[in-house]
Write a protein that holds these residues in place. Structure first.
Motif, mmCIF file in Angstrom:
data_model
loop_
_atom_site.group_PDB
_atom_site.id
_atom_site.type_symbol
_atom_site.label_atom_id
_atom_site.label_comp_id
_atom_site.label_asym_id
_atom_site.label_seq_id
_atom_site.Cartn_x
_atom_site.Cartn_y
_atom_site.Cartn_z
ATOM 1 N N PRO A 4 0.842 -1.197 0.000
ATOM 2 C CA PRO A 4 0.000 0.000 0.000
ATOM 3 C C PRO A 4 0.878 1.249 0.000
ATOM 4 O O PRO A 4 1.890 1.309 0.697
ATOM 5 C CB PRO A 4 -0.784 -0.129 1.305
ATOM 6 C CG PRO A 4 0.050 -0.989 2.184
ATOM 7 C CD PRO A 4 0.832 -1.896 1.273
ATOM 8 N N ARG A 5 0.487 2.221 -0.826
ATOM 9 C CA ARG A 5 1.257 3.462 -0.874
ATOM 10 C C ARG A 5 0.336 4.628 -1.180
ATOM 11 O O ARG A 5 -0.627 4.505 -1.943
ATOM 12 C CB ARG A 5 2.389 3.413 -1.887
ATOM 13 C CG ARG A 5 2.003 3.178 -3.327
ATOM 14 C CD ARG A 5 2.257 1.768 -3.700
ATOM 15 N NE ARG A 5 2.252 1.476 -5.116
ATOM 16 C CZ ARG A 5 2.084 0.256 -5.562
ATOM 17 N NH1 ARG A 5 1.902 -0.753 -4.738
ATOM 18 N NH2 ARG A 5 2.109 0.003 -6.838
ATOM 19 N N ALA A 6 0.664 5.737 -0.546
ATOM 20 C CA ALA A 6 -0.037 6.995 -0.757
ATOM 21 C C ALA A 6 0.986 7.957 -1.352
ATOM 22 O O ALA A 6 2.094 8.077 -0.835
ATOM 23 C CB ALA A 6 -0.591 7.528 0.548
ATOM 24 N N MET A 7 0.607 8.597 -2.440
ATOM 25 C CA MET A 7 1.541 9.467 -3.143
ATOM 26 C C MET A 7 0.937 10.851 -3.282
ATOM 27 O O MET A 7 -0.263 10.979 -3.521
ATOM 28 C CB MET A 7 1.858 8.858 -4.505
ATOM 29 C CG MET A 7 2.513 7.479 -4.357
ATOM 30 S SD MET A 7 2.463 6.461 -5.844
ATOM 31 C CE MET A 7 0.744 6.010 -5.902
ATOM 32 N N ALA A 8 1.770 11.868 -3.126
ATOM 33 C CA ALA A 8 1.303 13.244 -3.246
ATOM 34 C C ALA A 8 2.364 14.076 -3.936
ATOM 35 O O ALA A 8 3.559 13.802 -3.805
ATOM 36 C CB ALA A 8 0.989 13.815 -1.866
ATOM 37 N N TRP A 9 1.908 15.087 -4.665
ATOM 38 C CA TRP A 9 2.835 15.967 -5.376
ATOM 39 C C TRP A 9 2.223 17.353 -5.511
ATOM 40 O O TRP A 9 1.009 17.523 -5.507
ATOM 41 C CB TRP A 9 3.177 15.393 -6.754
ATOM 42 C CG TRP A 9 1.971 15.063 -7.572
ATOM 43 C CD1 TRP A 9 1.290 15.895 -8.418
ATOM 44 C CD2 TRP A 9 1.275 13.815 -7.608
ATOM 45 N NE1 TRP A 9 0.219 15.251 -8.976
ATOM 46 C CE2 TRP A 9 0.181 13.954 -8.495
ATOM 47 C CE3 TRP A 9 1.463 12.589 -6.972
ATOM 48 C CZ2 TRP A 9 -0.705 12.931 -8.765
ATOM 49 C CZ3 TRP A 9 0.566 11.567 -7.243
ATOM 50 C CH2 TRP A 9 -0.489 11.733 -8.135
ATOM 51 N N SER B 62 -2.421 10.127 -5.339
ATOM 52 C CA SER B 62 -2.855 8.826 -5.804
ATOM 53 C C SER B 62 -2.593 7.821 -4.695
ATOM 54 O O SER B 62 -1.602 7.930 -3.971
ATOM 55 C CB SER B 62 -2.081 8.424 -7.069
ATOM 56 O OG SER B 62 -2.486 7.140 -7.520
ATOM 57 N N GLY B 63 -3.483 6.853 -4.561
ATOM 58 C CA GLY B 63 -3.292 5.778 -3.595
ATOM 59 C C GLY B 63 -3.443 4.442 -4.302
ATOM 60 O O GLY B 63 -4.340 4.270 -5.122
ATOM 61 N N ILE B 64 -2.546 3.540 -3.998
ATOM 62 C CA ILE B 64 -2.561 2.212 -4.615
ATOM 63 C C ILE B 64 -2.485 1.161 -3.517
ATOM 64 O O ILE B 64 -1.692 1.281 -2.583
ATOM 65 C CB ILE B 64 -1.397 2.050 -5.614
ATOM 66 C CG1 ILE B 64 -1.542 3.068 -6.750
ATOM 67 C CG2 ILE B 64 -1.340 0.619 -6.165
ATOM 68 C CD1 ILE B 64 -0.392 3.078 -7.736
#
Length: 171
Positions: free
Chosen positions: A50-55, A159-161
């Motif tokens: 699980p990963r949460a990504m932000a930019w 985005s979250g995967i």
């Protein structure tokens, strides 16, 4: 390379990708999924991680930029760090011709016919080093959910995967 899309996998033995409906699919159609170079870093992880990504985006306000602290951040939980450090990930390259963008805005490419890679899968290498070389901060947190709640309520892109694999919030 221009005109190509990528698929990342821990399995280096795939010779043909057939369309299928993923168990987590939000759409009923069968696809082969791939990403372009710009979205490749979203997949520099073991598949189930699980990963949460932000930019930061052009519309991101100063407070959110300051909170994020870096142009792009990927967050994972401590429980996944060893897997990220030891994963053997491979990149499959495809001709982009059979693929079309999906999502609004587009976040991936899909093909509705079987496709074969342009060559043997290429080892991706050290996933932590890839993040460093790309200037992406990798945050390791005890609980992914506070980070996720913060970015989804912000002016940041995100985005979250595989979030369903994250540890559940207490209470």
């Amino acid at each position: 390379m221009p005109g190509e899309v990528l698929h990342f996998s821990e399995d280096p033995t795939i010779t043909r990708f057939n369309p299928h409906v993923a168990a987590t699919a939000r759409q009923p159609d069968a696809y082969v999924w791939a990403v372009d170079h710009g979205r490749a870093p979203d997949y520099w992880f073991p598949r189930q991680c699980p990963r949460a990504m932000a930019w930061a985006e052009a519309t991101t306000d100063a407070d959110d930029r300051a909170w994020l602290g870096s142009p792009r951040v990927h967050a994972i939980e401590y429980g996944w760090l060893r897997r990220v450090q030891t994963a053997r990930l491979y990149a499959y390259r495809f001709d982009a011709g059979p693929f079309r963008p999906i999502g609004d805005p587009p976040h991936a490419h899909v093909a509705t016919e079987a496709v074969e890679p342009l060559g043997a899968p290429e080892p991706v290498g050290d996933l932590l080093a890839l993040h460093e070389e790309a200037g992406i901060e990798l945050r390791v947190v005890a609980d992914l959910w506070p980070f996720w709640r913060r970015v989804t309520a912000s002016t940041l892109g995100f985005s979250g995967i595989r979030l369903r694999n994250a540890a559940r919030e207490p209470g």
